[in-house]
Design an enzyme around this catalytic site. Structure first.
Site, short mmCIF file in Angstrom:
data_model
loop_
_atom_site.label_atom_id
_atom_site.label_comp_id
_atom_site.label_asym_id
_atom_site.label_seq_id
_atom_site.Cartn_x
_atom_site.Cartn_y
_atom_site.Cartn_z
N LYS A 78 8.13 -14.20 0.71
CA LYS A 78 7.77 -12.81 1.45
C LYS A 78 8.31 -11.58 0.92
O LYS A 78 7.40 -10.63 0.54
CB LYS A 78 8.18 -12.86 2.92
CG LYS A 78 7.36 -13.77 3.74
CD LYS A 78 8.10 -13.80 5.22
CE LYS A 78 7.32 -15.00 5.97
NZ LYS A 78 7.63 -14.72 7.23
N TYR B 54 10.08 -23.17 16.88
CA TYR B 54 9.33 -23.83 17.90
C TYR B 54 9.39 -25.30 17.52
O TYR B 54 9.59 -25.68 16.12
CB TYR B 54 7.90 -23.29 18.01
CG TYR B 54 7.38 -23.26 16.59
CD1 TYR B 54 7.41 -22.13 15.75
CD2 TYR B 54 6.42 -24.37 16.12
CE1 TYR B 54 6.66 -22.13 14.58
CE2 TYR B 54 5.83 -24.33 14.91
CZ TYR B 54 5.98 -23.33 14.17
OH TYR B 54 5.45 -23.15 12.71
P1 NDP Z 1 16.74 -16.58 6.59
O1 NDP Z 1 17.14 -17.75 5.90
O2 NDP Z 1 16.57 -15.30 5.89
O3 NDP Z 1 18.20 -16.22 7.67
C1 NDP Z 1 18.81 -17.51 8.41
C2 NDP Z 1 19.44 -16.88 9.36
O4 NDP Z 1 19.88 -17.78 10.28
C3 NDP Z 1 20.90 -15.93 9.01
O5 NDP Z 1 21.04 -15.04 9.83
C4 NDP Z 1 21.87 -17.03 9.02
O6 NDP Z 1 23.05 -16.57 9.41
C5 NDP Z 1 21.42 -17.73 10.41
N1 NDP Z 1 21.81 -19.30 10.46
C6 NDP Z 1 21.25 -20.39 9.91
N2 NDP Z 1 21.98 -21.50 10.46
C7 NDP Z 1 22.85 -21.07 11.23
C8 NDP Z 1 23.60 -21.69 12.29
N3 NDP Z 1 23.78 -22.92 12.29
N4 NDP Z 1 24.40 -20.92 13.06
C9 NDP Z 1 24.15 -19.63 13.09
N5 NDP Z 1 23.27 -18.91 12.35
C10 NDP Z 1 22.65 -19.58 11.42
O7 NDP Z 1 15.79 -17.13 7.70
P2 NDP Z 1 14.64 -16.40 8.52
O8 NDP Z 1 15.25 -15.08 8.63
O9 NDP Z 1 13.43 -16.19 7.36
O10 NDP Z 1 14.12 -17.01 9.71
C11 NDP Z 1 14.69 -17.49 10.63
C12 NDP Z 1 14.45 -18.27 11.61
O11 NDP Z 1 13.13 -17.75 12.18
C13 NDP Z 1 13.68 -19.81 11.22
O12 NDP Z 1 14.25 -20.61 12.06
C14 NDP Z 1 12.21 -19.34 11.00
O13 NDP Z 1 11.60 -20.50 11.28
C15 NDP Z 1 12.08 -18.58 12.31
N6 NDP Z 1 10.62 -17.75 11.91
C16 NDP Z 1 9.84 -18.05 12.97
C17 NDP Z 1 8.60 -17.07 12.74
C18 NDP Z 1 7.65 -17.39 13.87
O14 NDP Z 1 6.38 -17.06 13.67
N7 NDP Z 1 7.78 -18.03 14.90
C19 NDP Z 1 8.32 -16.33 11.79
C20 NDP Z 1 9.50 -15.94 10.93
C21 NDP Z 1 10.62 -16.82 11.09
P3 NDP Z 1 24.16 -16.22 7.77
O15 NDP Z 1 23.60 -14.96 7.26
O16 NDP Z 1 25.41 -16.08 8.46
O17 NDP Z 1 23.87 -17.53 7.06
#
Ligand code: NDP
Length: 285
Positions: A68, A225
């Protein structure tokens, strides 16, 4: 005979993507003939694959993980305001031979919250996560009129830099935003809505949030989801939240905004959410 219009989702991996079924179902609502494929691009070849797609008369591309930000770079001369704010692009198209980009994730979330009758206008939001998805929804949530967003993240510095970058570009939002770590949550005023914008549910993990934050008036929304309620939804329900939802409506909602950009008509998402939900459940039986 005219060729059907050609669309695709590009990512790596991309085999799991539901976008072909979603866009095919939308097209059927309007009698539009299209083909919608998945392009699994090796990391190094993303830009070449995009150019090849549009060079072969492709009409529109959805972009997913991990491309993206690179799509944003490719379309940087012609970005929508949503894409500029999000720093990422999930929808590409050509206009007058020039590549344009938009980000429809945030508006997909807001429309789903409204559809579910969850709090938006005037709401106090606790947003967990500070990755690409969190950044992409900040602007649309603020534009929709939420009163306040507190961003918490495992890596606190990442939450703070997300907020700093936003406030630098939008100083008028300074009073509406706060950032910090999980340790602050116990002392927060009860939010109206908690959004899980992390991938914790993908790992089937609960978030380190105190049960007290999920009051009986609190709604909980997980961007993830699946075929079952996510770990976060279960956590919120057990702690007393009165309404929980997963992100399937956001997924279908962001697709409907891409469809609107490409075709000029807005599909009815409700039957498509039902259809994709049934397909997800059937695929795990
Ligand atoms: P990124 O990889 O950019 O960010 C991941 C985030 O999750 C960070 O804030 C990370 O924290 C945190 N994280 C990961 N594992 C854990 C955990 N076990 N406990 C707490 N925090 C955690 O991912 P995205 O932002 O792109 O995506 C995030 C979610 O949103 C995904 O599940 C994705 O599938 C979903 N999503 C859904 C969409 C939809 O249309 N329904 C659209 C876009 C995304 P840290 O920075 O500390 O590592």
């Amino acid at each position: 005979m005219t060729q059907p219009l050609s669309f695709a989702v590009i990512g790596h991996p991309v085999a799991h993507s539901r976008s072909p079924q979603i866009h095919t179902a939308f097209a059927a609502q309007f009698g539009i003939a299209l083909v919608y494929e998945r392009i699994d691009s090796p990391e190094a070849d993303f830009e070449v694959a995009v150019e090849r797609f549009f060079g072969q008369s492709g009409s529109g591309l959805n972009v997913t993980v991990p491309f993206k930000e690179r799509a944003w770079q490719m379309a940087s001369a012609r970005l929508s305001a949503r894409a500029r704010d999000a720093g990422a692009v999930n929808t590409l198209w050509l206009d007058d031979g020039q590549l344009h980009g938009c980000n429809t994730d945030g508006v997909g979330l807001v429309n789903d919250l409204i559809r579910l009758d969850m709090p938006v206008k005037g709401a106090r939001v606790l947003m967990v996560g500070a990755g690409g998805a969190a950044r992409g929804v900040l602007g649309p949530l603020l534009k929709a009129g939420v009163a306040h967003i507190h961003v918490v993240n495992r890596n606190t510095a990442r939450a703070q830099s997300l907020l700093d970058a936003w406030v630098l570009a939008h100083p008028q939002d300074t009073d509406k935003l706060q950032a910090g770590g999980f340790d602050q949550v116990a002392n927060l005023a009860e939010p109206d809505l908690i959004i899980n914008a992390t991938s914790s549910s993908l790992q089937n993990e609960e978030l380190p949030l105190p049960a007290s934050v999920f009051g009986s008036q609190v709604c909980a929304y997980d961007m993830m989801y699946g075929d079952q309620p996510t770990a976060f939804m279960q956590q919120a329900q057990q702690a007393g939240s009165h309404q929980v939802a997963d992100g399937l409506g956001m997924l279908v909602g962001q697709a409907s905004e891409s469809f609107l950009i490409w075709h000029g008509c807005q599909p009815n998402i409700e039957p498509v959410i039902t259809q994709i939900r049934a397909q997800i459940k059937a695929s795990v039986r």
